[in-house]
Design a protein around this motif. Sequence first.
Motif, PDB file in Angstrom:
ATOM      1  N   SER A   8      56.589  55.928  18.127  1.00  0.00           N
ATOM      2  CA  SER A   8      55.235  56.005  18.702  1.00  0.00           C
ATOM      3  C   SER A   8      54.176  55.358  17.816  1.00  0.00           C
ATOM      4  O   SER A   8      53.059  55.112  18.274  1.00  0.00           O
ATOM      5  N   LEU A   9      54.473  55.086  16.566  1.00  0.00           N
ATOM      6  CA  LEU A   9      53.503  54.495  15.654  1.00  0.00           C
ATOM      7  C   LEU A   9      52.943  53.157  16.149  1.00  0.00           C
ATOM      8  O   LEU A   9      51.724  52.957  16.126  1.00  0.00           O
ATOM      9  N   PRO A  10      53.740  52.216  16.652  1.00  0.00           N
ATOM     10  CA  PRO A  10      53.171  50.970  17.180  1.00  0.00           C
ATOM     11  C   PRO A  10      52.218  51.182  18.366  1.00  0.00           C
ATOM     12  O   PRO A  10      51.214  50.494  18.493  1.00  0.00           O
ATOM     13  N   VAL A  11      52.517  52.171  19.192  1.00  0.00           N
ATOM     14  CA  VAL A  11      51.640  52.459  20.336  1.00  0.00           C
ATOM     15  C   VAL A  11      50.297  52.987  19.831  1.00  0.00           C
ATOM     16  O   VAL A  11      49.233  52.569  20.307  1.00  0.00           O
ATOM     17  N   TYR A  12      50.316  53.903  18.877  1.00  0.00           N
ATOM     18  CA  TYR A  12      49.075  54.430  18.307  1.00  0.00           C
ATOM     19  C   TYR A  12      48.278  53.322  17.615  1.00  0.00           C
ATOM     20  O   TYR A  12      47.051  53.264  17.740  1.00  0.00           O
ATOM     21  N   LEU A  13      48.943  52.454  16.880  1.00  0.00           N
ATOM     22  CA  LEU A  13      48.247  51.343  16.226  1.00  0.00           C
ATOM     23  C   LEU A  13      47.623  50.399  17.247  1.00  0.00           C
ATOM     24  O   LEU A  13      46.497  49.930  17.064  1.00  0.00           O
ATOM     25  N   ALA A  14      48.347  50.111  18.325  1.00  0.00           N
ATOM     26  CA  ALA A  14      47.795  49.240  19.376  1.00  0.00           C
ATOM     27  C   ALA A  14      46.557  49.879  20.006  1.00  0.00           C
ATOM     28  O   ALA A  14      45.558  49.197  20.257  1.00  0.00           O
ATOM     29  N   LEU A  15      46.606  51.175  20.265  1.00  0.00           N
ATOM     30  CA  LEU A  15      45.449  51.876  20.818  1.00  0.00           C
ATOM     31  C   LEU A  15      44.268  51.860  19.843  1.00  0.00           C
ATOM     32  O   LEU A  15      43.120  51.617  20.230  1.00  0.00           O
ATOM     33  N   LEU A  16      44.539  52.112  18.583  1.00  0.00           N
ATOM     34  CA  LEU A  16      43.493  52.117  17.574  1.00  0.00           C
ATOM     35  C   LEU A  16      42.848  50.741  17.431  1.00  0.00           C
ATOM     36  O   LEU A  16      41.612  50.621  17.374  1.00  0.00           O
ATOM     37  N   ILE A  17      43.648  49.702  17.423  1.00  0.00           N
ATOM     38  CA  ILE A  17      43.119  48.339  17.318  1.00  0.00           C
ATOM     39  C   ILE A  17      42.303  47.982  18.554  1.00  0.00           C
ATOM     40  O   ILE A  17      41.231  47.382  18.446  1.00  0.00           O
ATOM     41  N   SER A  18      42.751  48.374  19.735  1.00  0.00           N
ATOM     42  CA  SER A  18      41.992  48.055  20.954  1.00  0.00           C
ATOM     43  C   SER A  18      40.667  48.826  20.993  1.00  0.00           C
ATOM     44  O   SER A  18      39.644  48.285  21.420  1.00  0.00           O
ATOM     45  N   PHE A  19      40.651  50.087  20.540  1.00  0.00           N
ATOM     46  CA  PHE A  19      39.387  50.833  20.467  1.00  0.00           C
ATOM     47  C   PHE A  19      38.431  50.194  19.472  1.00  0.00           C
ATOM     48  O   PHE A  19      37.234  50.089  19.729  1.00  0.00           O
ATOM     49  N   PHE A  20      38.941  49.742  18.340  1.00  0.00           N
ATOM     50  CA  PHE A  20      38.114  49.083  17.342  1.00  0.00           C
ATOM     51  C   PHE A  20      37.540  47.773  17.887  1.00  0.00           C
ATOM     52  O   PHE A  20      36.366  47.470  17.688  1.00  0.00           O
TER      53      PHE A  20
END
Length: 165
Positions: A8-20
Amino acid sequence: MLLEVLASLPVYLALLISFFAAWMFFLKSYVLLMGDWELQQEMRLTLERIAQDAASATYIEVKEPRAIYVERYVKGEKCSVDYALREGKQDMPPYISKKVSGGPYGYSVPQPMTGGRNIFGNLAVVDFFCEEKDGLLFLRLTGENRRTKKRINFSTAVPLPKKNE
């Protein structure tokens, strides 16, 4: 559980980058919007101040299409105001200057009323035009936010003071 976290770490990173990225886009839009708002307010207030001085004048002289001389009385004392479009120095944008003479309200050098740089933009006066016609003083002020390239025009007409004959 470690396997689930790693998956799940890549999914969380993708979400965090898109929010940023979305936050940065909205922040940039906000700064551009505030720059255009600052331009509008600065040009409106400058033209309003010139028009107020002209409306209370006892004598007005249009020295050239981009300079005006206004004579009026402040608390019973004669006071003159010169407004002019001036070129900025060393890569600074053009600006409207105001020089007040007479009484305790005067100052020795023209003071800038517009222009300059701030966090929201690089504001410049593109054109200042004044003309006497049919008993009216026509004023027009055009400004530009050099960051967004947005231009704004304001114009007004003020009755000229009656001439003593």
